[in-house]
Design a protein around this motif. Structure first.
Motif, PDB file in Angstrom:
ATOM      1  N   GLY A 166      37.603  40.485  46.524  1.00 24.78           N
ATOM      2  CA  GLY A 166      36.496  39.821  45.906  1.00 24.78           C
ATOM      3  C   GLY A 166      35.780  40.503  44.837  1.00 24.78           C
ATOM      4  O   GLY A 166      35.570  39.731  43.769  1.00 24.78           O
ATOM      5  N   MET A 167      35.728  41.645  44.868  1.00 28.95           N
ATOM      6  CA  MET A 167      35.157  42.235  43.567  1.00 28.95           C
ATOM      7  C   MET A 167      36.040  42.519  42.298  1.00 28.95           C
ATOM      8  O   MET A 167      35.975  42.066  41.316  1.00 28.95           O
ATOM      9  N   MET A 168      37.371  42.380  42.701  1.00 30.65           N
ATOM     10  CA  MET A 168      38.504  42.098  41.737  1.00 30.65           C
ATOM     11  C   MET A 168      38.564  40.778  40.976  1.00 30.65           C
ATOM     12  O   MET A 168      38.683  40.627  39.902  1.00 30.65           O
ATOM     13  N   THR A 169      38.294  39.886  41.752  1.00 33.60           N
ATOM     14  CA  THR A 169      38.177  38.412  41.398  1.00 33.60           C
ATOM     15  C   THR A 169      36.913  38.342  40.396  1.00 33.60           C
ATOM     16  O   THR A 169      37.371  37.736  39.479  1.00 33.60           O
ATOM     17  N   ARG A 170      35.965  38.904  40.975  1.00 32.97           N
ATOM     18  CA  ARG A 170      34.674  38.596  40.080  1.00 32.97           C
ATOM     19  C   ARG A 170      34.844  39.469  38.853  1.00 32.97           C
ATOM     20  O   ARG A 170      34.586  38.937  37.497  1.00 32.97           O
ATOM     21  N   LEU A 171      35.422  40.596  38.680  1.00 30.87           N
ATOM     22  CA  LEU A 171      35.826  41.295  37.407  1.00 30.87           C
ATOM     23  C   LEU A 171      36.703  40.631  36.666  1.00 30.87           C
ATOM     24  O   LEU A 171      36.250  40.246  35.577  1.00 30.87           O
ATOM     25  N   ALA A 216      45.188  31.903  29.226  1.00 29.62           N
ATOM     26  CA  ALA A 216      45.581  31.415  30.504  1.00 29.62           C
ATOM     27  C   ALA A 216      45.222  32.250  31.728  1.00 29.62           C
ATOM     28  O   ALA A 216      44.963  33.536  31.401  1.00 29.62           O
ATOM     29  N   LEU A 217      44.548  31.725  32.717  1.00 28.66           N
ATOM     30  CA  LEU A 217      44.268  32.531  33.683  1.00 28.66           C
ATOM     31  C   LEU A 217      45.236  32.074  35.102  1.00 28.66           C
ATOM     32  O   LEU A 217      44.852  31.334  36.003  1.00 28.66           O
ATOM     33  N   LEU A 218      46.486  32.219  34.924  1.00 30.86           N
ATOM     34  CA  LEU A 218      47.328  32.043  35.745  1.00 30.86           C
ATOM     35  C   LEU A 218      47.376  32.890  37.086  1.00 30.86           C
ATOM     36  O   LEU A 218      47.698  32.657  38.231  1.00 30.86           O
ATOM     37  N   THR A 219      46.598  34.244  36.714  1.00 31.23           N
ATOM     38  CA  THR A 219      46.315  35.182  37.793  1.00 31.23           C
ATOM     39  C   THR A 219      45.079  35.771  37.170  1.00 31.23           C
ATOM     40  O   THR A 219      44.687  35.864  36.022  1.00 31.23           O
ATOM     41  N   LEU A 220      44.175  36.382  37.967  1.00 33.28           N
ATOM     42  CA  LEU A 220      43.047  37.009  37.446  1.00 33.28           C
ATOM     43  C   LEU A 220      43.417  38.567  37.256  1.00 33.28           C
ATOM     44  O   LEU A 220      44.070  38.931  38.160  1.00 33.28           O
ATOM     45  N   GLY A 221      42.961  39.153  36.423  1.00 30.81           N
ATOM     46  CA  GLY A 221      43.155  40.633  35.944  1.00 30.81           C
ATOM     47  C   GLY A 221      44.331  40.847  35.782  1.00 30.81           C
ATOM     48  O   GLY A 221      45.181  41.681  36.498  1.00 30.81           O
ATOM     49  N   ALA A 222      45.002  40.155  34.858  1.00 30.32           N
ATOM     50  CA  ALA A 222      46.364  40.421  34.513  1.00 30.32           C
ATOM     51  C   ALA A 222      46.641  41.965  33.988  1.00 30.32           C
ATOM     52  O   ALA A 222      45.749  42.219  33.029  1.00 30.32           O
TER      53      ALA A 222
END
Lengths: 614, 269
Positions: free
Chosen positions: A150-155, A91-97
């Motif tokens: 943005g960087m965190m999203t990409r990671l 699940a990607l309910l949020t990015l970078g759990a």
């Protein structure tokens, strides 16, 4: 074999406030501070998905999308029905759990990767590929707190794309990140889909649903209102959104009454003055803001603290907002505005104008609520906006624009935006209601406008109704011309000149703002009052005690109707009056209210002084 | 069985979560991870100064500082691990609401992070035994087994309180008070034989407290010749048996409660 199959799936939440669950077990009922209510966030959802397919979950905010996804992801257990899953769900309910800000990007890849079900060895093997997808380069060794969003999203996305799954559940995360990155993500997802992976995607981006998904599921306040071919369901949804507008088109009867004034509408012009920002809202629901404080949930609730989306005029209404502070912010205020769906900005109080500024918010959870003991808006579809603003209101921290719908059903023969209290009089005698209210008590009376003359009525229906003329009309303002303040009484006095006796005449009065919006219109007939005109001059009046209208110039239109409610005489511009106010509230009408909240001065209630109450 | 399989599958996650705790804990201090060694060393020093230099030992044959340290380190581990666990599930709310993984891993990783400090302390203590004139004996071999039983008890209690805390936020304070009370029910500062003055019912209830047995076993493993402080009514074998049984019972209860409640964690947080 379907990879996921849901049968009569339902999730019921219990609404529990501050004192938590122990109160339910330990305290006797009368000691419990708050009511506990239940509501179904998702009810009777049913769908299935084959490998290589995608479902788009659509619906307005608060329709249950996130709950449905949480159920699919196994994060929460269903209250009713069943959900069968064959394969590994990610699940990607949020990015970078689980990202930790103090650790480096690389360490966070391990942390987030293991949370997503990778082993350390697998991560090591895929590290190069993850780094390449993220495009972070040598910055991967820097601590995460130095990254931009943005960087965190990409990671986060890069890691997720390397985690094992057969079914991936994605909640509205494609909408973050720039266009280029979004395209890259979608391309990657397409690749996976071809390889037989399945997807469940919740999004407001209907184009993505049409292009990427085979099926779509439309939720409306928790109920599955449509399910099937993506194009078709998106079509139904789009119609529903725009249909809301159609729905507010005036009924034939309402149209007729509004004729009172629209005919030869005021000379003041139909456009709002340029400085009256926000009188009309753009017809879009959107979310904007610079972050730091996030609005998590917004509830519209009734007296029992149960969620509502339909009320009647005059019902109790409470808007409760839960927010999360991500970093400390200073000098801000909360605002809750309500719009009618044709664009009328009804009322938008905020805590600053109401004398409850907030000096700072510390990181953590918080809430506030605005309670209307009696919400007087008349029938129609409305939307609430909720915003957390900085001092200048130049950029909100988080602003949910027109995202929370409310329907008000009215059977009353009253028209306009808001129900206004009023009393009818004839020859200084109150015609219906309570006691005698002297018109002379308003201090010094001044005529704002006196129309003498014989404003001829339109061709009549019966000969006996010919020959009624408006002799004069006075708008009585206690503090002199142009100085009516919010909360002052407004009295409209008219004199009809009749050539012969007329029985059972109904008077219509409508108040319009200078931009043409009908604030309120009613007829004496609706209040059980019919005039008996004698030959000669006949005085009648209507009193609006504590008029709650906000600043602006307003026009009074009047008309006569016979007993069958056939309107036969219309004077669209019988008079004007001006509202002033000391506090520049937004909107059209001020409504009695009460703020409460975790950051609002130790939870104390605030009642407004009588003048501002209505 | 299913749980064990899941734990095995996510074994790296426990490691990563625990090492994250450790990394974050020692990232900013100048001396970094050295503190994990310095703190227990300093504590042994303090115990030595207070209990061997300033005070006279109420227990014969064994230096008082060692007597205290052998019980104090295990107790501190237990207290920290349970105390930190209480809110760990609630604190991981953002994770729980967003990702699925076996929720047991959260309290386990908290225990793991504390375990590393504890094992280092015990290793240092073993090294320092010579300083206090105590020789190493063959009994040291059972030390890992004692730690295992200790872990079972800690895990059981941590699972129980962390699961209950989600729904009942009062648990945290109850645990805080409970741990203070419990400390005095464990023979850290006094010999078990002190309990002899009470009736046999009180004594057997006292011995049912698994921490009594665990502390006894640590001392038994570390201090050759220890064992004489037991009341006559209690045999080494019986005490060990009670301890193992109650510890595993605790784990079973903890697991059961946690399993039953974890379905709804996301709704309560």
């Amino acid at each position: 074999m379907p990879i996921i199959e849901a049968i009569q799936l339902g999730k019921q939440y219990q609404i529990v406030y501050e004192k938590g669950a122990l109160a339910r077990y330990l305290l006797p009922k009368f000691l419990r501070k708050r009511q506990f209510g239940d509501f179904w966030a998702v009810k009777e959802a049913a769908f299935s998905l084959e490998p290589g397919q995608a479902i788009g979950v659509i619906g307005s905010n608060g329709s249950g999308k996130s709950t449905l996804l949480a159920l699919c992801a196994g994060v929460t257990a269903p209250t009713a029905g069943r959900i069968h899953v064959h394969g590994k769900v990610s699940a990607l309910l949020t990015l970078g759990a689980g990202f930790h800000p103090e650790l480096s990007g690389r360490e966070n890849i391990y942390l987030n990767g293991t949370i997503l079900g990778l082993t350390i060895r697998e991560i090591r093997k895929k590290m190069d590929s993850i780094l390449e997808f993220s495009g972070l380069g040598h910055l991967i060794e820097a601590p995460l707190q130095t990254y931009s969003t943005g960087m965190m999203t990409r990671l986060g996305f890069a890691i997720a794309m390397h985690a094992p799954f057969d079914l991936l559940v994605i909640d509205e995360i494609l909408s973050v990140g720039d266009g280029v990155f979004q395209k890259r993500c979608l391309a990657k997802l397409q690749e996976f889909k071809k390889a037989g992976k399945a997807f469940i995607i919740a999004t407001h981006d209907l184009e993505t649903v049409k292009r990427f998904c085979e099926k779509a599921l439309l939720l409306d306040t928790g109920r599955q209102s449509a399910y099937g071919n993506a194009e078709e369901v998106v079509g139904i949804y789009q119609e529903a959104i725009h249909g809301g507008m159609e729905d507010h088109r005036l009924s034939e009867r309402e149209r007729r009454e509004i004729l009172i004034a629209l005919k030869g509408a005021g000379t003041e012009g139909n456009r709002p003055a340029p400085d009256e920002i926000g009188w009309v809202r753009p017809r879009a629901r959107f979310r904007s803001g610079i972050g730091k404080v996030k609005i998590k949930r917004v509830y519209l609730m009734d007296r029992e603290d149960l969620e509502v989306n339909k009320i009647n005029p005059g019902d109790f209404l409470r808007v409760r907002v839960e927010y999360e502070v991500e970093e400390e912010v200073e000098d801000l205020h909360f605002g809750i505005a309500v719009y009618r769906d044709d664009g009328v900005y009804c009322f938008g109080p905020n805590t600053r104008l109401d004398g409850l500024p907030i000096r700072s918010l510390k990181p953590g959870q918080g809430w506030f609520q605005l309670t209307y003991p009696s919400f007087p808006l008349l029938g129609g579809r409305f939307s609430f906006s909720v915003a957390i603003w900085d001092r200048e209101e130049s950029h909100g921290y988080d602003s949910h624009h027109a995202m929370y719908p409310l329907r008000i059903r009215s059977n009353r023969p009253e028209y306009g935006v808001v129900a206004l209290a009023h009393r009818w009089f004839a020859r200084d005698k109150e015609l219906a209601g309570h006691g005698n209210l002297l018109l002379t008590q308003h201090g010094f009376q001044q005529e704002m406008e006196e129309r003498i003359g014989r404003l001829l009525m339109e061709p009549t229906t019966t000969p006996s109704q010919q020959g009624i003329f408006l002799d004069s009309l006075k708008i009585i303002q206690p503090l002199g011309e142009g100085s009516l303040q919010m909360g002052d009484d407004l009295s409209v006095e008219g004199v009809f000149h009749a050539e012969a006796a007329v029985e059972q005449l109904a008077v219509w009065v409508g108040l319009f703002r200078s931009d043409g919006i009908l604030c309120y219109a009613t007829s004496s007939f609706n209040d059980g009052v019919l005039l008996e005109l004698k030959p000669g001059k006949n005085l009648w009046s209507i009193l609006f005690p504590s008029l709650p209208l906000l600043r602006g110039k307003f026009r009074v239109g009047i008309a006569c109707a016979n007993r069958q409610q056939n309107v036969f005489g219309i004077i669209p511009e019988a008079g004007w009056f001006q509202m002033k106010e000391s506090v520049p509230h937004h909107g059209l009408v001020s409504i009695k209210r009460e703020w409460k909240g975790s950051a609002l001065g130790r939870h104390f209630n605030l009642h407004f002084p009588a003048r501002a109450m209505l | 069985m299913q749980l064990l399989a899941a734990l095995w599958q996510y074994r790296d996650l426990i490691y990563k979560l625990a090492s994250k705790d450790i990394k974050v804990r020692y990232k900013h201090p100048l001396l970094g991870f050295l503190w994990a060694l310095l703190v227990p060393t300093a504590m042994i020093g303090v115990f030595w100064f207070i209990f061997s230099v300033l005070l006279e030992s109420p227990v014969q044959k064994i230096p008082f500082a060692v007597y205290i340290a052998t019980a104090m380190f295990p107790w501190m581990f237990f207290q920290l691990a349970v105390g930190n666990s209480v809110t760990c599930v609630v604190d991981s709310g953002s994770l729980i609401k967003k990702v699925y993984f076996p929720r047991e891993l959260i309290p386990f990783s908290v225990i793991g992070a504390n375990l590393i400090n504890f094992v280092l302390s015990m290793a240092l203590l073993v090294l320092f035994l010579g300083f206090f004139g105590i020789e190493w004996s063959w009994r040291l071999v059972i030390l890992p087994l004692v730690i295992l039983v200790h872990l079972v008890l800690t895990a059981g209690l941590a699972l129980l309180v962390s699961a209950l805390q989600v729904e009942f936020r009062d648990v945290k304070y109850i645990v805080e008070i409970g741990l203070v009370l419990w400390f005095y029910l464990v023979p850290v500062f006094y010999p078990i034989s002190l309990m002899e003055q009470y009736s046999s019912v009180v004594l057997s209830l006292y011995c049912l407290n698994p921490m009594v047995g665990i502390v006894f076993l640590y001392r038994w493993a570390l201090l050759p010749g220890y064992g004489g402080f037991l009341p006559e009514a209690v045999s080494v074998f019986a005490l060990t048996f009670y301890t193992v049984v109650t510890s595993f019972l605790m784990l079973a209860v903890g697991l059961m409660v946690f399993q039953k409640r974890q379905r709804n964690f996301a709704d309560w947080i």
